[in-house]
Motif scaffolding. Structure first.
Motif, PDB file in Angstrom:
ATOM      1  N   ILE A  11       0.886  -1.240   0.031  1.00  0.00           N
ATOM      2  CA  ILE A  11      -0.040   0.091   0.035  1.00  0.00           C
ATOM      3  C   ILE A  11       0.729   1.382  -0.098  1.00  0.00           C
ATOM      4  O   ILE A  11       0.704   2.061  -0.837  1.00  0.00           O
ATOM      5  CB  ILE A  11      -0.931  -0.227   1.334  1.00  0.00           C
ATOM      6  N   THR A  12       2.031   1.317   0.663  1.00  0.00           N
ATOM      7  CA  THR A  12       2.909   2.324   0.632  1.00  0.00           C
ATOM      8  C   THR A  12       3.474   2.672  -0.550  1.00  0.00           C
ATOM      9  O   THR A  12       3.447   3.531  -1.027  1.00  0.00           O
ATOM     10  CB  THR A  12       3.945   2.107   1.795  1.00  0.00           C
ATOM     11  N   PHE A  14       2.314   1.875  -3.409  1.00  0.00           N
ATOM     12  CA  PHE A  14       1.158   2.239  -4.296  1.00  0.00           C
ATOM     13  C   PHE A  14       1.038   3.663  -4.111  1.00  0.00           C
ATOM     14  O   PHE A  14       0.892   4.191  -5.021  1.00  0.00           O
ATOM     15  CB  PHE A  14       0.053   1.460  -4.078  1.00  0.00           C
ATOM     16  N   ILE A  15       1.007   4.120  -2.905  1.00  0.00           N
ATOM     17  CA  ILE A  15       0.609   5.518  -2.452  1.00  0.00           C
ATOM     18  C   ILE A  15       1.813   6.361  -2.978  1.00  0.00           C
ATOM     19  O   ILE A  15       1.713   7.457  -3.484  1.00  0.00           O
ATOM     20  CB  ILE A  15       0.595   5.827  -1.132  1.00  0.00           C
ATOM     21  N   ILE A  16       2.954   5.683  -2.535  1.00  0.00           N
ATOM     22  CA  ILE A  16       4.246   6.674  -3.265  1.00  0.00           C
ATOM     23  C   ILE A  16       4.382   6.684  -4.687  1.00  0.00           C
ATOM     24  O   ILE A  16       4.390   7.608  -5.504  1.00  0.00           O
ATOM     25  CB  ILE A  16       5.569   6.018  -2.581  1.00  0.00           C
ATOM     26  N   GLY A  18       1.725   6.409  -6.781  1.00  0.00           N
ATOM     27  CA  GLY A  18       0.595   7.503  -7.168  1.00  0.00           C
ATOM     28  C   GLY A  18       0.745   8.925  -7.065  1.00  0.00           C
ATOM     29  O   GLY A  18       0.759   9.676  -7.814  1.00  0.00           O
ATOM     30  N   GLY A  19       1.598   8.958  -5.996  1.00  0.00           N
ATOM     31  CA  GLY A  19       1.916  10.724  -5.763  1.00  0.00           C
ATOM     32  C   GLY A  19       2.857  10.717  -6.652  1.00  0.00           C
ATOM     33  O   GLY A  19       3.033  12.129  -7.127  1.00  0.00           O
TER      34      GLY A  19
END
Length: 513
Positions: A11-12, A14-16, A18-19
């Motif tokens: 998840i991390t 993915f978040i990184i 996406g950002g």
């Protein structure tokens, strides 16, 4: 635990991721916006430069036009200045010229004043000398000035009268000579320019035939055809031993012509009997009337005369069958018209009006019925009736001095009428009196009650009278013959004797249809 950690890491991550992707997208949009802005700035700069160039060109164009307008105004101002300067120069020259003329006029005025003073002095001296001479003359002559003036005026009047009378006499004699010569010249020229025939006096016509057998057909059984022809035409038909010829005798040329034409038609047609004779004579009479009008029309055209009334044209045509003192009246009138035209042209007058008056001057000699008026007055009245001009009417009425002449055309017509009638061979007095005697014979018979026709034949030695059988009996016919003979004997002068034949016929006519 590990699974959770893994999931957390995922998840991390993915978040990184996406950002990062978002940041990368934001960076790319910023870069694209910067590029668009830079490009817009470049376009704006280009448009700005282009507008600046257009503004400069417009400015230069306006500046050029302004300079042209200014140059034109300066040119006009220069031209006006030059013209004003030229005018000023001319005005100065005129001023100088006027000054010079004023100076000359002043000098001339002074000179004239001196001359006037000198003349006044001389006039005074002359007056003094004149008074001294007058005083001396008064002393020497013993007369006062008034008496001397009266004697001098009388002497001058007598001398002037003598000289004037002499001058008038010489002028009148010279004028008479010149007028006579000019008149002779005009008359001679007019006569020389007009060729005419001699007068021919005829009272008979000859009708030629192919053979003598025709004579018997013309005479008819017991002379009926020839009597019918003579009764219808008033012409004496002489059938004698003359080979291939029949003599038609009558003083009236119209009757002779009608008889000749009718006889020609009858002989050509072959049918000769009393009824046919009357029919042909009637048709021939109508034909002659039409021919009379055509003769008048042709005569007017030949002479160049226009606008004549139809009745006047008929009258002119009838002149062809009339004579005046043995001279054919139409030939005489044509001759007078031509003479009048020539003479009027020589004198500077209206030749057309003169010709018109000359042609019509004798129309009173061919009346449709008897009149007590002289032929000149009768002709004038006809001309007035049919709208002729006053000068033409006066010329017609005055050519025998029945009325006073009011125009220059009248004496010309009178003179030309005299010239036409007075030339050698133009007229014979005997024919006129002979024709008048025959007319008087016929008129005398026509006056009796019941008489329809009367014809003088055999040169006036016989008078044939046709009476209406319904109004006159045989006994009355004999009485009419006697009365006419007595009236002729008492009222007329004639050579030899006159035979009066009264004809009374009864006819029965029917038509088969």
């Amino acid at each position: 635990m590990e699974l959770t950690t893994t999931i957390m890491l995922a998840i991390t991550a993915f978040i990184i991721g996406g950002g990062a992707s978002f940041l990368l997208s934001q960076m790319m949009q910023k870069k694209k916006a910067s590029s668009i802005i830079a490009e817009a700035e470049q376009q704006a700069e280009a448009i700005k430069k282009d507008k600046i160039l257009q503004a400069k060109e417009k400015f230069l164009e306006l500046k050029s036009e302004h300079e042209q307008v200014i140059n034109k105004r300066e040119q006009k101002l220069n031209d006006l200045h030059a013209r004003n300067k030229e005018r000023e120069t001319k005005n100065n020259q005129r001023f100088e010229e006027n000054k010079r003329r004023d100076k000359e006029l002043n000098n001339l005025k002074l000179s004239l004043d001196r001359k006037i003073e000198a003349n006044d002095r001389k006039a005074e001296e002359l007056d003094k000398m004149h008074r001294r001479q007058v005083e001396q003359l008064e002393v020497l002559s013993g007369l006062t000035p008034e008496e001397a003036k009266a004697q001098l005026l009388e002497a001058l009047k007598d001398e002037a009268k003598t000289e004037a009378a002499s001058f008038i006499q010489e002028t009148m004699e010279e004028a008479k000579v010149n007028a006579t010569n000019e008149a002779r010249k005009v008359v001679i020229q007019s006569i020389q320019r007009l060729a005419t025939e001699q007068a021919v006096e005829n009272s008979v016509s000859v009708f030629n035939i192919e053979n003598d057998d025709v004579k018997g057909r013309i005479i008819g059984r017991e002379g009926r055809n020839i009597r019918a022809l003579e009764a219808a035409t008033g012409v004496e038909i002489i059938v004698d031993d003359t080979p291939e010829a029949i003599i038609l005798s009558c003083f009236d040329p119209v009757r002779r012509e009608i008889a000749r034409l009718a006889l020609h038609k009858l002989v050509t047609d072959g049918r000769i009997h009393p009824a046919r004779v009357e029919e042909v004579v009637a048709k021939t009479t109508k034909q002659i009337d039409e021919e009379i009008f055509e003769v008048g029309k042709r005569t007017a055209i030949d002479l160049g005369i226009h606008g004549l009334h139809p009745e006047l044209l008929k009258t002119v045509g009838r002149m062809k069958y009339r004579s005046s003192y043995g001279q054919n009246l139409l030939q005489h009138s044509r001759e007078v018209a031509n003479l009048c035209g020539i003479m009027a042209a020589e004198l500077g007058l209206n030749a057309k009006i003169a010709k018109r008056a000359g042609l019509l001057h004798d129309i009173g000699k061919v009346p449709s019925e008897e009149s007590e008026l002289p032929h000149a007055i009768l002709g004038m009245k006809w001309a007035e009736k049919y709208g002729e001009k006053p000068e033409v009417c006066n010329a017609i009425g005055a050519h025998h001095d029945e009325i006073e002449m009011t125009g220059l055309i009248s004496p010309i017509v009178q003179v030309c009428d005299g010239i036409s009638g007075a030339r050698p061979g133009a007229r014979r007095q005997i024919a006129e009196s002979y024709i008048q005697r025959l007319k008087d014979l016929e008129s005398l018979a026509i006056g009796h009650k019941g008489v329809s026709k009367a014809y003088a034949v055999q040169a006036g030695r016989e008078l044939r009278v046709m009476v209406d059988c319904d109004k006159v009996s045989d006994a009355e016919a004999a009485k009419i013959s006697y009365d006419i003979s007595q009236k002729i004997q008492n009222e007329m002068t004639y050579p030899g004797q006159v035979k009066i034949t009264v004809i009374r016929e009864t006819r029965a006519v029917n038509v088969a249809r």
